[in-house]
Design a protein around this motif. Structure first.
Motif, PDB file in Angstrom:
ATOM      1  N   LEU A  48       0.831  -1.212   0.000  1.00  0.00           N
ATOM      2  CA  LEU A  48       0.000   0.000   0.000  1.00  0.00           C
ATOM      3  C   LEU A  48       0.860   1.253   0.000  1.00  0.00           C
ATOM      4  CD1 LEU A  48      -2.784  -1.010   2.576  1.00  0.00           C
ATOM      5  CD2 LEU A  48      -2.832  -1.213   0.078  1.00  0.00           C
ATOM      6  N   SER A  49       1.913   1.248   0.803  1.00  0.00           N
ATOM      7  CA  SER A  49       2.792   2.401   0.908  1.00  0.00           C
ATOM      8  C   SER A  49       3.484   2.704  -0.423  1.00  0.00           C
ATOM      9  CB  SER A  49       3.822   2.156   2.016  1.00  0.00           C
ATOM     10  OG  SER A  49       4.706   3.239   2.121  1.00  0.00           O
ATOM     11  N   ARG A  50       4.042   1.673  -1.054  1.00  0.00           N
ATOM     12  CA  ARG A  50       4.720   1.875  -2.343  1.00  0.00           C
ATOM     13  C   ARG A  50       3.759   2.387  -3.403  1.00  0.00           C
ATOM     14  NH1 ARG A  50      10.345   0.654  -2.639  1.00  0.00           N
ATOM     15  NH2 ARG A  50      10.828   0.176  -0.482  1.00  0.00           N
ATOM     16  N   LEU A  51       2.560   1.831  -3.425  1.00  0.00           N
ATOM     17  CA  LEU A  51       1.575   2.294  -4.407  1.00  0.00           C
ATOM     18  C   LEU A  51       1.192   3.749  -4.146  1.00  0.00           C
ATOM     19  CD1 LEU A  51      -0.760  -0.817  -4.663  1.00  0.00           C
ATOM     20  CD2 LEU A  51       0.890  -0.005  -6.381  1.00  0.00           C
ATOM     21  N   SER A  52       1.093   4.132  -2.883  1.00  0.00           N
ATOM     22  CA  SER A  52       0.694   5.502  -2.547  1.00  0.00           C
ATOM     23  C   SER A  52       1.720   6.525  -3.017  1.00  0.00           C
ATOM     24  CB  SER A  52       0.480   5.646  -1.040  1.00  0.00           C
ATOM     25  OG  SER A  52       1.707   5.751  -0.341  1.00  0.00           O
ATOM     26  N   GLU A  53       2.971   6.097  -3.152  1.00  0.00           N
ATOM     27  CA  GLU A  53       4.056   6.991  -3.556  1.00  0.00           C
ATOM     28  C   GLU A  53       4.288   6.975  -5.065  1.00  0.00           C
ATOM     29  OE1 GLU A  53       7.087   5.216  -1.191  1.00  0.00           O
ATOM     30  OE2 GLU A  53       6.418   6.191   0.657  1.00  0.00           O
ATOM     31  N   SER A  54       3.545   6.165  -5.788  1.00  0.00           N
ATOM     32  CA  SER A  54       3.718   6.025  -7.230  1.00  0.00           C
ATOM     33  C   SER A  54       2.776   6.964  -7.974  1.00  0.00           C
ATOM     34  CB  SER A  54       3.409   4.594  -7.660  1.00  0.00           C
ATOM     35  OG  SER A  54       4.285   3.708  -7.035  1.00  0.00           O
ATOM     36  N   PRO A  55       3.188   7.373  -9.173  1.00  0.00           N
ATOM     37  CA  PRO A  55       2.290   8.206  -9.984  1.00  0.00           C
ATOM     38  C   PRO A  55       0.947   7.506 -10.183  1.00  0.00           C
ATOM     39  CG  PRO A  55       4.474   8.103 -10.972  1.00  0.00           C
ATOM     40  CD  PRO A  55       4.456   7.110  -9.835  1.00  0.00           C
ATOM     41  N   GLU A  56      -0.111   8.250  -9.955  1.00  0.00           N
ATOM     42  CA  GLU A  56      -1.471   7.742 -10.093  1.00  0.00           C
ATOM     43  C   GLU A  56      -1.763   6.562  -9.169  1.00  0.00           C
ATOM     44  OE1 GLU A  56      -2.740   7.353 -14.182  1.00  0.00           O
ATOM     45  OE2 GLU A  56      -1.320   8.905 -14.776  1.00  0.00           O
ATOM     46  N   ARG A  57      -0.912   6.391  -8.141  1.00  0.00           N
ATOM     47  CA  ARG A  57      -1.083   5.305  -7.158  1.00  0.00           C
ATOM     48  C   ARG A  57      -1.190   3.939  -7.842  1.00  0.00           C
ATOM     49  NH1 ARG A  57      -5.448   8.249  -3.198  1.00  0.00           N
ATOM     50  NH2 ARG A  57      -4.069   9.897  -2.481  1.00  0.00           N
ATOM     51  N   SER A  58      -0.355   3.752  -8.851  1.00  0.00           N
ATOM     52  CA  SER A  58      -0.384   2.529  -9.636  1.00  0.00           C
ATOM     53  C   SER A  58       1.039   2.127  -9.993  1.00  0.00           C
ATOM     54  CB  SER A  58      -1.193   2.771 -10.917  1.00  0.00           C
ATOM     55  OG  SER A  58      -1.233   1.607 -11.707  1.00  0.00           O
ATOM     56  N   MET A  59       1.290   0.815 -10.056  1.00  0.00           N
ATOM     57  CA  MET A  59       2.619   0.335 -10.416  1.00  0.00           C
ATOM     58  C   MET A  59       2.473  -1.041 -11.066  1.00  0.00           C
ATOM     59  SD  MET A  59       5.967  -0.138  -7.924  1.00  0.00           S
ATOM     60  CE  MET A  59       5.912   1.537  -7.317  1.00  0.00           C
ATOM     61  N   ASN A 103      -3.195  -1.227  -8.545  1.00  0.00           N
ATOM     62  CA  ASN A 103      -3.690   0.124  -8.302  1.00  0.00           C
ATOM     63  C   ASN A 103      -4.232   0.246  -6.884  1.00  0.00           C
ATOM     64  OD1 ASN A 103      -3.628   0.690 -11.316  1.00  0.00           O
ATOM     65  ND2 ASN A 103      -5.080  -1.004 -11.206  1.00  0.00           N
ATOM     66  N   LEU A 104      -3.837   1.282  -6.202  1.00  0.00           N
ATOM     67  CA  LEU A 104      -4.345   1.554  -4.862  1.00  0.00           C
ATOM     68  C   LEU A 104      -5.734   2.163  -4.992  1.00  0.00           C
ATOM     69  CD1 LEU A 104      -3.671   1.662  -1.800  1.00  0.00           C
ATOM     70  CD2 LEU A 104      -2.769   3.964  -2.197  1.00  0.00           C
ATOM     71  N   THR A 105      -6.711   1.572  -4.327  1.00  0.00           N
ATOM     72  CA  THR A 105      -8.070   2.103  -4.357  1.00  0.00           C
ATOM     73  C   THR A 105      -8.220   3.170  -3.271  1.00  0.00           C
ATOM     74  OG1 THR A 105      -8.920   0.497  -2.763  1.00  0.00           O
ATOM     75  CG2 THR A 105      -8.975  -0.140  -5.127  1.00  0.00           C
ATOM     76  N   GLU A 106      -9.319   3.862  -3.303  1.00  0.00           N
ATOM     77  CA  GLU A 106      -9.595   4.848  -2.257  1.00  0.00           C
ATOM     78  C   GLU A 106      -9.714   4.156  -0.896  1.00  0.00           C
ATOM     79  OE1 GLU A 106      -9.964   8.369  -0.329  1.00  0.00           O
ATOM     80  OE2 GLU A 106      -9.338   8.059  -2.405  1.00  0.00           O
ATOM     81  N   THR A 107     -10.307   2.979  -0.874  1.00  0.00           N
ATOM     82  CA  THR A 107     -10.410   2.206   0.370  1.00  0.00           C
ATOM     83  C   THR A 107      -9.017   1.844   0.885  1.00  0.00           C
ATOM     84  OG1 THR A 107     -12.544   1.312  -0.315  1.00  0.00           O
ATOM     85  CG2 THR A 107     -11.376   0.108   1.411  1.00  0.00           C
ATOM     86  N   GLY A 108      -8.125   1.451  -0.031  1.00  0.00           N
ATOM     87  CA  GLY A 108      -6.745   1.139   0.339  1.00  0.00           C
ATOM     88  C   GLY A 108      -6.015   2.366   0.846  1.00  0.00           C
ATOM     89  N   TRP A 109      -6.236   3.489   0.186  1.00  0.00           N
ATOM     90  CA  TRP A 109      -5.620   4.746   0.619  1.00  0.00           C
ATOM     91  C   TRP A 109      -6.060   5.086   2.044  1.00  0.00           C
ATOM     92  CZ3 TRP A 109      -1.932   8.104   0.248  1.00  0.00           C
ATOM     93  CH2 TRP A 109      -2.080   9.388   0.762  1.00  0.00           C
ATOM     94  N   GLN A 110      -7.348   4.959   2.325  1.00  0.00           N
ATOM     95  CA  GLN A 110      -7.860   5.259   3.664  1.00  0.00           C
ATOM     96  C   GLN A 110      -7.281   4.292   4.705  1.00  0.00           C
ATOM     97  OE1 GLN A 110      -9.454   7.989   4.490  1.00  0.00           O
ATOM     98  NE2 GLN A 110      -9.419   8.606   2.342  1.00  0.00           N
ATOM     99  N   ALA A 111      -7.126   3.027   4.350  1.00  0.00           N
ATOM    100  CA  ALA A 111      -6.520   2.053   5.273  1.00  0.00           C
ATOM    101  C   ALA A 111      -5.067   2.432   5.562  1.00  0.00           C
ATOM    102  CB  ALA A 111      -6.598   0.648   4.682  1.00  0.00           C
ATOM    103  N   LEU A 112      -4.356   2.869   4.532  1.00  0.00           N
ATOM    104  CA  LEU A 112      -2.959   3.284   4.703  1.00  0.00           C
ATOM    105  C   LEU A 112      -2.867   4.524   5.584  1.00  0.00           C
ATOM    106  CD1 LEU A 112       0.050   2.946   3.940  1.00  0.00           C
ATOM    107  CD2 LEU A 112      -0.428   4.399   1.958  1.00  0.00           C
ATOM    108  N   VAL A 113      -3.703   5.499   5.329  1.00  0.00           N
ATOM    109  CA  VAL A 113      -3.714   6.734   6.129  1.00  0.00           C
ATOM    110  C   VAL A 113      -3.981   6.402   7.602  1.00  0.00           C
ATOM    111  CG1 VAL A 113      -5.017   8.870   6.556  1.00  0.00           C
ATOM    112  CG2 VAL A 113      -4.302   8.275   4.225  1.00  0.00           C
ATOM    113  N   LYS A 114      -4.886   5.464   7.845  1.00  0.00           N
ATOM    114  CA  LYS A 114      -5.207   5.067   9.219  1.00  0.00           C
ATOM    115  C   LYS A 114      -4.029   4.328   9.860  1.00  0.00           C
ATOM    116  CE  LYS A 114      -8.316   2.042  11.818  1.00  0.00           C
ATOM    117  NZ  LYS A 114      -7.249   1.165  12.309  1.00  0.00           N
ATOM    118  N   ALA A 115      -3.365   3.460   9.102  1.00  0.00           N
ATOM    119  CA  ALA A 115      -2.296   2.620   9.654  1.00  0.00           C
ATOM    120  C   ALA A 115      -0.961   3.348   9.811  1.00  0.00           C
ATOM    121  CB  ALA A 115      -2.093   1.389   8.761  1.00  0.00           C
TER     122      ALA A 115
END
Length: 153
Positions: A48-59, A103-115
């Motif tokens: 999740l962290s790596r995806l969040s740092e990638s362009p368009e949250r995708s790799m 691709n990081l989804t919005e749900t994944g982004w929220q889980a990452l922000v929480k964690a």
């Protein structure tokens, strides 16, 4: 035993085993903390962290595996678990139909922000605070010598 093998000196052997144990102890503590606080494994958090740092949250999956130093199979299992929870999705690469993007989804982004806050506290507790700032930076420099590729951290 072969006599042409340059065996480790006693202090090198101790350092080697201490390194292995240190890495295992820190990994286990970080993994336990994030599982307990956020129901994520450390490997899942890193995806999740790596995806969040990638362009368009995708790799691309193969690139993600290289960044995480995971086998393609191990990454596929981790991504499958994250996909089942709605944290990531997989799509065919636009530029190369043989590849797959994660691709990081919005749900994944929220889980990452929480964690993230509890994970950072855990990293500080189990590593940074024990080593101190300068030794932590030195550890990073020493570890960088262990790989000779251009994979971004």
């Amino acid at each position: 035993m072969s006599t042409d093998t340059p065996w480790l000196a006693a202090d090198e052997q101790i350092a080697w085993r201490t390194y292995l144990r240190g890495v295992a102890v820190v990994f286990e503590a970080l993994n336990k903390d994030i599982l307990d606080s956020d129901n994520l494994s450390l490997h899942e958090y890193e995806v999740l962290s790596r995806l969040s740092e990638s362009p368009e949250r995708s790799m691309r999956m193969s690139t993600l595996a290289d960044h995480l130093v995971h086998s393609r199979s191990r990454l596929t299992h981790t991504v499958r678990r994250l996909e089942e929870r709605g944290f990531v999705s997989r799509t065919v690469c636009e530029d190369d139909r043989r590849g797959v993007n994660c691709n990081l989804t919005e749900t994944g982004w929220q889980a990452l922000v929480k964690a993230a806050p509890s994970h950072v506290r855990s990293v500080r507790e189990h590593l940074v605070d024990k080593l101190g700032h300068d030794q932590m930076i030195e550890l990073g420099s020493l570890c960088a010598k262990l790989f000779d590729d251009d994979v971004a951290l």
